[in-house]
Design a protein around this motif. Sequence first.
Motif: not given
Length: 544
Positions: A449-451, A453, A507, A509
């Motif tokens: 779940e880490t966004k 960058d 990414n 997902r």
Amino acid sequence: MATAASRTFLPFHPKLLEVSRIFSYSPRHRRNLPLLLRRSSSQSAAQPTLEAQARNLDSPAGIPNVVDILQERGLVESITSESIRSACSNPSVSPLKVYCGFDPTAESLHLGNLLGLIVLSWFQRCGHKAVAVIGGATGRIGDPSGKSLERPELDIETLEKNSAGIKNLISKILGGGNSDAGTGKEKALDVGSEKGSILETGVRENASLNPHSENNGNSNFGIEKNAALDWRLDDSFTILNNYDWWKDITLLDFLREVGRFARVGVMMAKESVKKRLMSEEGMSYTEFTYQLLQGYDFLYLFKNMGVNVQIGGSDQWGNITAGTELIRKILQVEGAYGLTFSLLLKSDGTKFGKSEGGAIWLSASMLSPYKFYQYFFSVPDVDVVRFLRILTFLSMEEIRKLEDEMKKPGYAPNTAQRRLAEEVTRFVHGEEGLAEALKATETLRPGAETKLDWETIEGIAEDVPSCSLAYGQVLNSSLVDLSVSTGLLSSKSAARRLMKQGGLYLNNRRVDNEAKVIEAGDIVDEKVLLLSAGKKNKMVIRIC
């Protein structure tokens, strides 16, 4: 007349069950605490301090016996004398000064050197002084122990560069709580001298240090009138380079003052020598003399600096006993000890510390904390408990709990491995290195779940395959095609099959639509993409 050193193999000691429970890993920001007051991050504040627990031990005055602790954890293979056990817990004598040598064969130490640092750290934690000796001189010869061929010769510039890298690494590991560690600002010991016997070099004015004379009755031994030792950093360890005392020694001096005490028959009987003499390559005279060089190091440190214990891997036994014998013969005193630990092996007998990419380096510049962490996270169940004992400072009680949990039906796979990886990574790379490794691990976990960058992905790009593509080559491209063209998967059919199985990620997902194309919003910060095929295979695509 003193008797020759005999090899003592240590069985399990029955009084050890409670000893190591008082010790556990202390995070780097706590290393400025007194050694016996440090508490594991896993222990609650309500528990008694280590000092209070130590008072209940059976050793004199409650001093923890480091040899007993090391033995219980499987870190002792043999010792030169049982007297070391009483010497390391006797409150009437000074703390031991224990050294381990590291030849600068590379710019970083590797996993094979880790046990030496761990044993030194155990001595530190029990109130003794650790000495790391970098072999700036002996590295020019090359230790034949455990080698089937003579080591390649390194030029002086490379040796100096390697020595500097190893010095900084050891400073950070053994003295991570000091802001000057590894910065080059540490105080250096003056161990050079242009005058006097080769056994007097390094002696300085205005101090007195003779930790052994009161025990052996020989008032002429040791440093009688000088040599204020400047123990570096936090006063529990120092780093030396043996080139500092070897550079002024001539061959004639060495032969006269040391060589005449060495017996060729004894030297040839050393295991490392016998193996090489029976090989096709044989052994050069240069390598044959290595044991005397290392033996003299111990003699020099014992006489001039009060260092009385040498530790090393089991393959160093011959070199260590060469030193204890020289001390007995030349100085005619007792009080010098050797301790060896087994080499780091897996349960199948193969060396632990090699990967498909080569050695497991301890320096972050040669192997990222993430890859270092992952190597320990991948340890098989059959090895993990033993490695927890020998490679971490967790209490034996906590290790036994982890071992018991592994046998229960509800055990979460890799829980013990995760703890092992965390503790060893923290010891070698510090809290920051561990945080970096954990962040990268989470970043690379499909479905996390880490966004993401750009900086996070770029931070792990060195540890996974990567490529660069123009923006126009990526935008509106089919994910299936991109997986193949970047080399992540071998064919379009393999990509489609993996997608149907739920194993293709963009990414982090999961993507299950074969018609998926890369949109502008998929490109993280307009700079990078992360593709994953299953949990292990990754591809970082930089947009140029």
